[in-house]
Design a protein around this motif. Structure first.
Motif, mmCIF file in Angstrom:
data_model
loop_
_atom_site.group_PDB
_atom_site.id
_atom_site.type_symbol
_atom_site.label_atom_id
_atom_site.label_comp_id
_atom_site.label_asym_id
_atom_site.label_seq_id
_atom_site.Cartn_x
_atom_site.Cartn_y
_atom_site.Cartn_z
ATOM 1 N N THR A 38 0.853 -1.173 0.000
ATOM 2 C CA THR A 38 0.000 0.000 0.000
ATOM 3 C C THR A 38 0.892 1.226 0.000
ATOM 4 O O THR A 38 1.836 1.307 0.774
ATOM 5 N N ALA A 39 0.598 2.185 -0.856
ATOM 6 C CA ALA A 39 1.397 3.404 -0.927
ATOM 7 C C ALA A 39 1.238 4.191 0.367
ATOM 8 O O ALA A 39 0.155 4.278 0.923
ATOM 9 N N VAL A 40 2.329 4.760 0.835
ATOM 10 C CA VAL A 40 2.331 5.591 2.028
ATOM 11 C C VAL A 40 2.489 7.027 1.566
ATOM 12 O O VAL A 40 3.385 7.337 0.792
ATOM 13 N N GLY A 41 1.607 7.915 2.030
ATOM 14 C CA GLY A 41 1.619 9.304 1.585
ATOM 15 C C GLY A 41 2.700 10.137 2.235
ATOM 16 O O GLY A 41 3.327 9.746 3.222
ATOM 17 N N ALA A 42 2.914 11.310 1.665
ATOM 18 C CA ALA A 42 3.897 12.255 2.191
ATOM 19 C C ALA A 42 3.407 12.829 3.514
ATOM 20 O O ALA A 42 2.211 13.029 3.719
ATOM 21 N N CYS A 43 4.325 13.087 4.419
ATOM 22 C CA CYS A 43 3.992 13.693 5.705
ATOM 23 C C CYS A 43 3.521 15.133 5.491
ATOM 24 O O CYS A 43 4.024 15.834 4.610
ATOM 25 N N ALA A 44 2.563 15.555 6.301
ATOM 26 C CA ALA A 44 2.033 16.920 6.240
ATOM 27 C C ALA A 44 1.969 17.491 7.649
ATOM 28 O O ALA A 44 1.813 16.753 8.628
ATOM 29 N N PHE A 45 2.082 18.813 7.755
ATOM 30 C CA PHE A 45 2.093 19.447 9.071
ATOM 31 C C PHE A 45 0.849 19.142 9.894
ATOM 32 O O PHE A 45 0.913 19.119 11.115
ATOM 33 N N GLY A 46 -0.288 18.885 9.257
ATOM 34 C CA GLY A 46 -1.506 18.588 9.997
ATOM 35 C C GLY A 46 -1.392 17.367 10.885
ATOM 36 O O GLY A 46 -2.086 17.261 11.889
ATOM 37 N N ASP A 47 -0.497 16.436 10.536
ATOM 38 C CA ASP A 47 -0.308 15.215 11.314
ATOM 39 C C ASP A 47 0.989 15.211 12.117
ATOM 40 O O ASP A 47 1.303 14.227 12.770
ATOM 41 N N VAL A 67 20.374 24.159 16.602
ATOM 42 C CA VAL A 67 18.968 24.240 16.971
ATOM 43 C C VAL A 67 18.258 23.015 16.383
ATOM 44 O O VAL A 67 18.090 22.923 15.172
ATOM 45 N N PRO A 68 17.850 22.063 17.241
ATOM 46 C CA PRO A 68 17.139 20.896 16.730
ATOM 47 C C PRO A 68 15.653 21.202 16.517
ATOM 48 O O PRO A 68 15.033 21.911 17.299
ATOM 49 N N VAL A 69 15.107 20.652 15.442
ATOM 50 C CA VAL A 69 13.674 20.724 15.161
ATOM 51 C C VAL A 69 13.214 19.275 15.061
ATOM 52 O O VAL A 69 13.659 18.538 14.186
ATOM 53 N N THR A 70 12.333 18.867 15.989
ATOM 54 C CA THR A 70 11.868 17.486 16.031
ATOM 55 C C THR A 70 10.414 17.422 15.591
ATOM 56 O O THR A 70 9.578 18.182 16.067
ATOM 57 N N LEU A 71 10.153 16.522 14.666
ATOM 58 C CA LEU A 71 8.804 16.292 14.155
ATOM 59 C C LEU A 71 8.328 14.934 14.652
ATOM 60 O O LEU A 71 9.002 13.925 14.440
ATOM 61 N N THR A 72 7.168 14.904 15.316
ATOM 62 C CA THR A 72 6.587 13.661 15.807
ATOM 63 C C THR A 72 5.282 13.425 15.063
ATOM 64 O O THR A 72 4.434 14.315 14.990
ATOM 65 N N LYS A 77 1.162 6.335 9.193
ATOM 66 C CA LYS A 77 2.520 6.260 8.655
ATOM 67 C C LYS A 77 2.622 7.155 7.422
ATOM 68 O O LYS A 77 1.717 7.208 6.596
ATOM 69 N N CYS A 78 3.740 7.895 7.316
ATOM 70 C CA CYS A 78 3.939 8.793 6.179
ATOM 71 C C CYS A 78 5.419 8.817 5.818
ATOM 72 O O CYS A 78 6.240 8.247 6.528
ATOM 73 N N THR A 79 5.748 9.473 4.709
ATOM 74 C CA THR A 79 7.137 9.517 4.270
ATOM 75 C C THR A 79 7.647 10.948 4.144
ATOM 76 O O THR A 79 6.887 11.877 3.887
ATOM 77 N N LEU A 80 8.934 11.093 4.327
ATOM 78 C CA LEU A 80 9.664 12.342 4.110
ATOM 79 C C LEU A 80 10.730 12.027 3.072
ATOM 80 O O LEU A 80 11.573 11.160 3.291
ATOM 81 N N GLU A 81 10.659 12.704 1.937
ATOM 82 C CA GLU A 81 11.641 12.468 0.883
ATOM 83 C C GLU A 81 12.122 13.811 0.370
ATOM 84 O O GLU A 81 11.337 14.625 -0.100
ATOM 85 N N ALA A 143 6.259 20.389 0.066
ATOM 86 C CA ALA A 143 5.014 20.957 0.607
ATOM 87 C C ALA A 143 5.033 22.482 0.486
ATOM 88 O O ALA A 143 6.087 23.106 0.552
ATOM 89 N N ASP A 144 3.854 23.054 0.289
ATOM 90 C CA ASP A 144 3.739 24.513 0.221
ATOM 91 C C ASP A 144 3.603 25.133 1.608
ATOM 92 O O ASP A 144 4.039 26.247 1.838
ATOM 93 N N ALA A 145 2.973 24.420 2.534
ATOM 94 C CA ALA A 145 2.756 24.936 3.887
ATOM 95 C C ALA A 145 4.065 24.943 4.672
ATOM 96 O O ALA A 145 4.933 24.094 4.469
#
Length: 174
Positions: A38-47, A67-72, A77-81, A143-145
């Motif tokens: 199953t394809a996994v979509g791109a991560c978005a700030f909403g999640d 300066v660390p920036v941590t995304l949880t 499940k999503c991807t960052l590419e 992403a644009d956002a």
């Protein structure tokens, strides 16, 4: 004996049906026992929940800070590419932070509840001689956002008219 012979084909058919309906938990069955991914979509700030810091701020001009920036991930499940973007803003002037030369934009999968960290590394500048950001804008690849956060880590030195700073690629968190 006759009953046993009749049950064997039924049992075999039942077992075959059960086995072909099993997947690997990662998607639908593609038939013939081959799982279909199953394809996994791109991560978005909403999640994603974004946390900045705690920072290792540069104490004096010429020193480096991080300066660390941590995304949880709070969603599926999503991807960052690709590489993230960071833009520093000071009194109407914006300047993009360059990617770290060692950063790779390889595809990373972020599971629900998982985290990735990006490190912004900068050189502290002299008061009045560098960029004095009030905020930073963080963007996900493709992403644009964007998400803004306050910059409270001091003046950023300039090198060839650009911020003497880099942003890393995504690194696996805890």
């Amino acid at each position: 004996m006759r009953a046993t012979a009749l049950l064997s084909p039924v049992a075999a058919l039942t077992a075959a049906l059960l086995l072909t309906s099993c997947g690997d938990g990662d998607g639908d069955s593609g038939g013939e026992g081959t799982p279909k991914k199953t394809a996994v979509g791109a991560c978005a700030f909403g999640d994603l929940e974004m946390k900045v810091g705690p920072a290792n701020a540069a104490p004096a001009p010429g020193d480096s800070g991080n300066v660390p920036v941590t995304l949880t991930n709070k969603g599926a499940k999503c991807t960052l590419e690709g590489l993230p973007s960071v833009t520093l803003t000071a009194d109407g002037t914006s300047a993009e932070v360059a990617p770290d030369p060692a950063a790779t934009g390889e595809k990373r999968t972020l599971a629900e509840g998982g985290s990735m960290t990006v490190i912004i590394t900068y050189v502290r500048g002299e008061e009045g001689g560098g960029l004095a950001p009030k905020s930073a804008e963080f963007g996900l690849p493709g992403a644009d956002a964007t998400q803004d956060f306050p910059w409270s880590y001091g003046v950023v030195a300039l090198k060839d008219g650009k911020p003497d700073a880099t942003v890393s690629g995504f690194q696996q968190g805890d």
